[in-house]
Scaffold this motif. Structure first.
Motif, mmCIF file in Angstrom:
data_model
loop_
_atom_site.group_PDB
_atom_site.id
_atom_site.type_symbol
_atom_site.label_atom_id
_atom_site.label_comp_id
_atom_site.label_asym_id
_atom_site.label_seq_id
_atom_site.Cartn_x
_atom_site.Cartn_y
_atom_site.Cartn_z
ATOM 1 N N SER A 19 0.822 -1.199 0.000
ATOM 2 C CA SER A 19 0.000 0.000 0.000
ATOM 3 C C SER A 19 0.861 1.257 0.000
ATOM 4 O O SER A 19 0.521 2.263 -0.632
ATOM 5 C CB SER A 19 -0.939 0.004 1.206
ATOM 6 N N VAL A 20 2.006 1.198 0.685
ATOM 7 C CA VAL A 20 2.902 2.363 0.759
ATOM 8 C C VAL A 20 3.401 2.730 -0.632
ATOM 9 O O VAL A 20 3.322 3.883 -1.067
ATOM 10 C CB VAL A 20 4.092 2.061 1.697
ATOM 11 N N ALA A 21 3.923 1.742 -1.358
ATOM 12 C CA ALA A 21 4.478 2.005 -2.689
ATOM 13 C C ALA A 21 3.391 2.389 -3.684
ATOM 14 O O ALA A 21 3.555 3.330 -4.476
ATOM 15 C CB ALA A 21 5.233 0.775 -3.184
ATOM 16 N N LEU A 22 2.266 1.685 -3.649
ATOM 17 C CA LEU A 22 1.188 1.966 -4.611
ATOM 18 C C LEU A 22 0.547 3.325 -4.356
ATOM 19 O O LEU A 22 0.242 4.063 -5.302
ATOM 20 C CB LEU A 22 0.142 0.849 -4.551
ATOM 21 N N LYS A 23 0.345 3.668 -3.082
ATOM 22 C CA LYS A 23 -0.243 4.971 -2.765
ATOM 23 C C LYS A 23 0.692 6.114 -3.157
ATOM 24 O O LYS A 23 0.263 7.132 -3.701
ATOM 25 C CB LYS A 23 -0.577 5.043 -1.278
ATOM 26 N N ALA A 24 1.986 5.933 -2.884
ATOM 27 C CA ALA A 24 2.954 6.969 -3.233
ATOM 28 C C ALA A 24 3.004 7.181 -4.742
ATOM 29 O O ALA A 24 3.119 8.316 -5.221
ATOM 30 C CB ALA A 24 4.340 6.593 -2.708
ATOM 31 N N LEU A 25 2.895 6.098 -5.467
ATOM 32 C CA LEU A 25 2.904 6.189 -6.929
ATOM 33 C C LEU A 25 1.692 6.973 -7.421
ATOM 34 O O LEU A 25 1.815 7.881 -8.263
ATOM 35 C CB LEU A 25 2.899 4.770 -7.521
ATOM 36 N N ALA A 26 0.516 6.648 -6.877
ATOM 37 C CA ALA A 26 -0.713 7.334 -7.297
ATOM 38 C C ALA A 26 -0.693 8.809 -6.899
ATOM 39 O O ALA A 26 -1.114 9.679 -7.673
ATOM 40 C CB ALA A 26 -1.921 6.626 -6.682
ATOM 41 N N GLU A 27 -0.197 9.107 -5.696
ATOM 42 C CA GLU A 27 -0.153 10.487 -5.235
ATOM 43 C C GLU A 27 0.801 11.341 -6.061
ATOM 44 O O GLU A 27 0.639 12.561 -6.156
ATOM 45 C CB GLU A 27 0.244 10.520 -3.760
ATOM 46 N N ALA A 28 1.798 10.678 -6.673
ATOM 47 C CA ALA A 28 2.730 11.406 -7.537
ATOM 48 C C ALA A 28 2.187 11.562 -8.949
ATOM 49 O O ALA A 28 2.857 12.137 -9.818
ATOM 50 C CB ALA A 28 4.073 10.682 -7.576
#
Length: 473
Positions: free
Chosen positions: A55-64
């Motif tokens: 979730s950390v990596a996927l959320k960071a990707l989407a937020e960017a």
């Protein structure tokens, strides 16, 4: 041709290509660019996430404002903090439910394959990836987990990364890497009966130290390695990170191909034949140079058990605790000179990405069959995947363990490490088929002895650290 004289001009023969290691073949075939600072841009074929990092990596990707470049190459599983008790609905870790719910949402939004807790293929990442043939010879595979090197057992280049690196790999299909040095560890000869790949790994680390592989990509080779099945090779490569290596791997062979054929994500039909033809080229050339070589006589290895708070603090089952660091001995609660065989235990754990596959459970079950766990000892078996669990139940292994007094669990990382959920009580002495034994690894104040599943099983029956060869049936 009138008036024209043709003269053959001599040209020197082209030089023979320099022999290359398997690592060099894998690395060079994935090098996209060599950067000015000496690092290289490496193409990544597979990315595996789990709920602690997914979730950390996927959320960071989407937020960017970025997306997963190729969702079909990215996978995620629920394994690290899931409850392994029958009837589970989530996690026992306080505040851990958010990791599960956010990973589900992020995986769905990204369009990647998620093995959720109720999925029939759910399990520990380094168990399900090989059994589904997500990892294949010649591929690069990364996961935010240090034991990703396990998957090098299939002839892949696999290593652990951080969440931010996972984000970069998902967005670009590449990672910036510095080329590691090369090492070959050769296990010559054959193992004695009752000695396992876990013992091979602990013997290597005990002999050369937990930092001995630092900065190296390690190829495991030799007669003893070639004689291992794929599950044994996975155990050996799993412990490369305990040797501080960047990764560990084994050249693919007919054993590898037989294991992979027909599995979920393996090539099919004509693609399979073409793939195997290419995989047969994945071997170190004769005369190739390694930066370092280690040779170990496999016949000299005996069942190993750790006595301290590092995998390097291990000796053969017939050995004694050495005169070592006072803090280490104080934590583990043993005195120098104490013989390990016969040290009483409180608990026994069989599981983890190191030793939770079907072959591990079969060998442990053969030890405990017709016997019972010693009074006062808590014993657990946690299969590495739901596929392993079903296969074990089809063979009746669950009944053997249950009748012997073991808890039979659902798949997951479980008590391999303490994340604030289920654990052992402070001061508990545990013999464990896991890979790490530092202070607090299995709970605050818990004393962990690393060993093979057979040694764990034998110790559970005896109520003390025991040589599994004495209980072999």
């Amino acid at each position: 041709m009138t008036g024209v004289q043709w003269t053959a001009k001599w040209r020197p023969p082209l030089p023979e290509p320099a022999p290359r290691t398997l690592f060099e073949k894998l690395w060079d075939s994935h090098c996209v660019a060599r950067l000015d600072d000496g690092a290289e841009l490496i193409a990544i074929d597979r990315i595996f996430l789990h709920e602690r990092t997914g979730s950390v990596a996927l959320k960071a990707l989407a937020e960017a404002g970025r997306t997963v470049a190729e969702p079909a190459r990215v996978f995620c599983t629920m394994d690290h903090i899931v409850d392994t008790r029958p009837g589970r609905t989530g996690t026992l870790v306080k505040g851990g439910a958010v990791f599960l719910t956010e990973t589900r949402a992020a995986a769905q939004a990204a369009g990647i394959r998620l093995f959720d807790i109720d999925d029939p293929d759910q399990g520990i990442v380094h168990v399900i990836s090989p059994e589904l043939a997500i990892v294949l010879p010649g591929l690069t595979l990364v996961c935010p987990d240090s034991h990703t090197c396990s998957q090098g057992a299939l002839g892949a280049l696999a290593w652990g990364i951080g969440s931010s690196e996972a984000e970069h790999a998902m967005a670009t299909g590449t990672l910036r890497m510095s080329r590691p040095k090369t090492m070959r560890v050769t296990f010559s000869g054959r193992l004695q009966p009752g000695v396992t790949p876990k013992d091979m790994a602990l013997a290597l680390i005990a002999a050369d130290g937990a930092a001995g592989g630092g900065g190296y990509a390690i190829e495991f080779a030799g007669e003893a390695v070639e004689a291992l099945d794929v599950e044994g090779r996975l155990t050996l490569c799993n412990m490369a990170t305990e040797f501080a290596a960047v990764t560990g791997f084994i050249a693919p062979d007919e054993v590898t191909f037989d294991y992979l054929k027909g599995r979920r994500y393996a090539p099919k039909g004509e693609l399979w034949e073409r793939a195997v033809a290419a995989w047969r080229l994945l071997a170190t050339d004769p005369g190739a140079h390694f930066d370092r070589e280690i040779v170990i006589d496999a016949a000299e290895i005996e069942p190993m058990v750790s006595w301290g708070t590092s995998p390097q603090s291990s000796v053969g089952i017939g050995g004694a605790v050495p005169d070592a660091d006072a803090r280490e001995l104080g934590y583990i609660g043993l005195e120098a000179g104490t013989r390990l065989a016969g040290v009483p235990i409180d608990a026994a754990f069989i599981g983890s990405c190191t030793n939770s596959r079907l072959s591990d459970l079969r060998r442990a079950a053969a030890i405990v069959k017709g016997r019972h766990v010693a009074p006062g000892v808590r014993a657990l078996v946690v299969p590495g995947s739901m596929n392993v669990r079903r296969a074990a139940e089809a063979e009746g292994l669950d009944r053997i363990f249950a009748e012997a007094g073991f808890e039979w669990r659902l798949s997951g990382c479980s008590m391999c490490f303490y994340a604030g959920g289920e654990g052992f009580a402070p001061g508990t002495r545990v013999i464990s088929s896991t890979n790490r034994n530092f202070e607090g690894r299995q709970g605050p104040g818990v004393r962990t002895h690393l060993a093979s599943p057979e040694t764990v099983a034998a110790s559970a029956i005896r109520g003390a650290i025991a040589d599994p060869r004495e209980l072999a049936q």
